[in-house]
Design an enzyme around this catalytic site. Structure first.
Site, PDB file in Angstrom:
ATOM      1  N   GLY A 169       0.833  -1.198   0.000  1.00  0.00           N
ATOM      2  CA  GLY A 169       0.000   0.000   0.000  1.00  0.00           C
ATOM      3  C   GLY A 169       0.868   1.248   0.000  1.00  0.00           C
ATOM      4  N   ALA A 218      15.561  11.015  -0.603  1.00  0.00           N
ATOM      5  CA  ALA A 218      16.705  11.037   0.323  1.00  0.00           C
ATOM      6  C   ALA A 218      17.672   9.894   0.007  1.00  0.00           C
ATOM      7  CB  ALA A 218      16.209  10.928   1.763  1.00  0.00           C
ATOM      8  N   GLY A 272       5.614  -1.909   3.796  1.00  0.00           N
ATOM      9  CA  GLY A 272       5.106  -2.392   5.075  1.00  0.00           C
ATOM     10  C   GLY A 272       5.461  -3.843   5.343  1.00  0.00           C
ATOM     11  N   ASP A 331      -0.615   1.732   8.219  1.00  0.00           N
ATOM     12  CA  ASP A 331      -1.224   0.881   9.265  1.00  0.00           C
ATOM     13  C   ASP A 331      -0.477   0.938  10.596  1.00  0.00           C
ATOM     14  OD1 ASP A 331      -2.912   0.147   7.228  1.00  0.00           O
ATOM     15  OD2 ASP A 331      -1.884  -1.742   6.812  1.00  0.00           O
ATOM     16  N   ARG A 362      -5.959  -2.509   8.093  1.00  0.00           N
ATOM     17  CA  ARG A 362      -5.926  -3.966   7.904  1.00  0.00           C
ATOM     18  C   ARG A 362      -6.249  -4.675   9.223  1.00  0.00           C
ATOM     19  NH1 ARG A 362      -1.454  -6.968   4.175  1.00  0.00           N
ATOM     20  NH2 ARG A 362      -1.100  -4.836   3.484  1.00  0.00           N
ATOM     21  N   GLY A 413     -12.238  12.516  20.064  1.00  0.00           N
ATOM     22  CA  GLY A 413     -13.233  12.507  21.148  1.00  0.00           C
ATOM     23  C   GLY A 413     -14.408  11.587  20.871  1.00  0.00           C
ATOM     24  N   ARG A 428     -25.525   6.012  11.180  1.00  0.00           N
ATOM     25  CA  ARG A 428     -25.115   6.261   9.785  1.00  0.00           C
ATOM     26  C   ARG A 428     -23.621   5.992   9.665  1.00  0.00           C
ATOM     27  NH1 ARG A 428     -29.651   9.248  10.019  1.00  0.00           N
ATOM     28  NH2 ARG A 428     -30.620   9.887   8.054  1.00  0.00           N
TER      29      ARG A 428
END
Ligand code: ADP
Ligand code: F6P
Length: 323
Positions: free
Chosen positions: A11, A22, A102, A127, A171, A185, A247
């Site tokens: 991903g 770099a 990853g 992730d 994931r 919150g 919703r």
């Protein structure tokens, strides 16, 4: 060491380009020739190499995604795929490979190192589930995108006294949901690491209204047993008894496609430069990451055999703060 190659895999994550820039420029500074491999392991196996100079990585530090392209490549999981990847590298006299990606990507990196090739991994995934780095490239930007969405949903939820469910990516890891749930919150947070009964969520929402809150926000990780689909199905099935609608908004790939913020640009720049520095000093099979504020090299053998724990005690704090 004369020649290195770099690829981005899995991903995409905001900051991958900064890490590439770099690594290319510090690699050239070492006197090495640098090649980019397009489309991850797919491009490696099919020999899709391009030479990279200073100017080829100009103007990309602020760009999300990856200019090299990325891919999911099932072939790399096979012995034939790995042998061919190695052959492509050796055919071009490449001495070392840098893999920006990853968990899965670092498994591929480890496989190549087991075949005797020098590989440096750079910890990069939104992730934040990669052992060997407390925080990975792209996480901070993705968190801020998800948080902005939660803040906005809260505004409209309050206007209508509604309950909203927001599904985040990650994931199998609940990091994004946990962090944005606390920072946003939320009244309830659901993560894969802890089984949560939908009735408990219903009770959290009910109590939020009883305490006089004008809204209820539930942040749920996509990998949770009851994710957005599961919770919506449950709440619809018990609509009359529970007495309110929920919703759902699934944030999806918008979390991945942002422009990297300053944290990700700096992290990626430091990790990219350090990958080159560690290769130059002779390290051979390692992941460059950030541990305790320091840039570290963790053996890939450790990276692929360990899981990064999530601090689930933060869920208790979130419950207290949601009162
Ligand atoms: P990420 O690196 O973001 O976790 P994936 O899990 O999709 O993304 O892995 C990216 C790619 O890494 C896969 O498409 C595959 O080419 C390679 N990969 C994943 N797992 C392995 C493995 N066990 N062995 C070798 N290569 C792997
Ligand atoms: O690993 C990054 C990630 O965005 C996960 O959060 C998500 O589950 C997955 O990739 C989605 O993959 P794809 O882009 O292939 O649908």
């Amino acid at each position: 060491m004369n020649r290195i190659a770099i690829l981005t895999s899995g991903g995409d994550a905001p900051g991958m380009n900064a890490a590439l820039r770099a690594a290319v420029r510090t690699g050239i500074d070492q006197g090495w020739e640098v090649f980019g491999v397009q489309h991850g392991y797919q491009g490696l196996i099919s020999g899709n190499f391009i030479p990279l100079g200073h100017r080829d990585v100009g103007g990309i530090i602020q760009r999300g995604g990856t200019i090299l392209g990325s891919a999911r490549c099932p072939e790399m999981k096979t012995e034939e795929g790995q042998t061919e990847a190695l052959r492509q590298l050796r055919e071009r006299s490449v001495d070392a490979l840098i893999v920006i990606g990853g968990n899965g990507s670092q498994q591929g990196a480890y496989a190549l190192s087991q075949l005797g090739f020098s590989v440096a991994g750079i910890a990069s995934t939104i992730d934040n589930d990669l052992y060997g780095s407390e925080i990975t490239i792209g996480v901070d930007t993705a968190l801020n995108i998800a948080l902005e969405a939660i803040d906005r949903l809260k505004v409209t939820a309050s206007s209508h006294q509604r309950a909203f469910l927001v599904e985040t990516m990650g994931r199998h890891c609940g990091y994004i949901a946990l962090m944005t749930g606390i920072a946003g919150g939320a009244e309830a947070i659901v993560i894969p690491e802890i089984d949560t009964d939908p009735e408990v969520i219903a009770e959290d929402i009910r109590q939020a209204y009883q305490r006089g809150k004008p809204h209820a926000i539930v942040v749920v990780a996509e990998g949770a047993k009851y994710n957005a689909n599961g919770l919506i199905a449950y709440f619809q099935a018990h609509r009359e008894r529970l007495g309110f609608d929920l919703r759902a908004t699934t944030l999806g790939h918008v979390q991945r496609g942002g422009q990297p913020g300053v944290f990700d640009r700096m992290l990626a720049t430091r990790l990219g430069a350090s990958a080159v520095e560690f290769l130059a000093r002779g390290d051979q099979s390692f992941l460059v990451g950030l541990l305790g504020g320091q840039i570290t090299a963790t053996p890939l053998s450790e990276v692929v055999t360990n899981e990064k724990p999530l601090d689930v005690s933060l869920l208790d704090l979130a419950r207290v703060l949601a009162q």
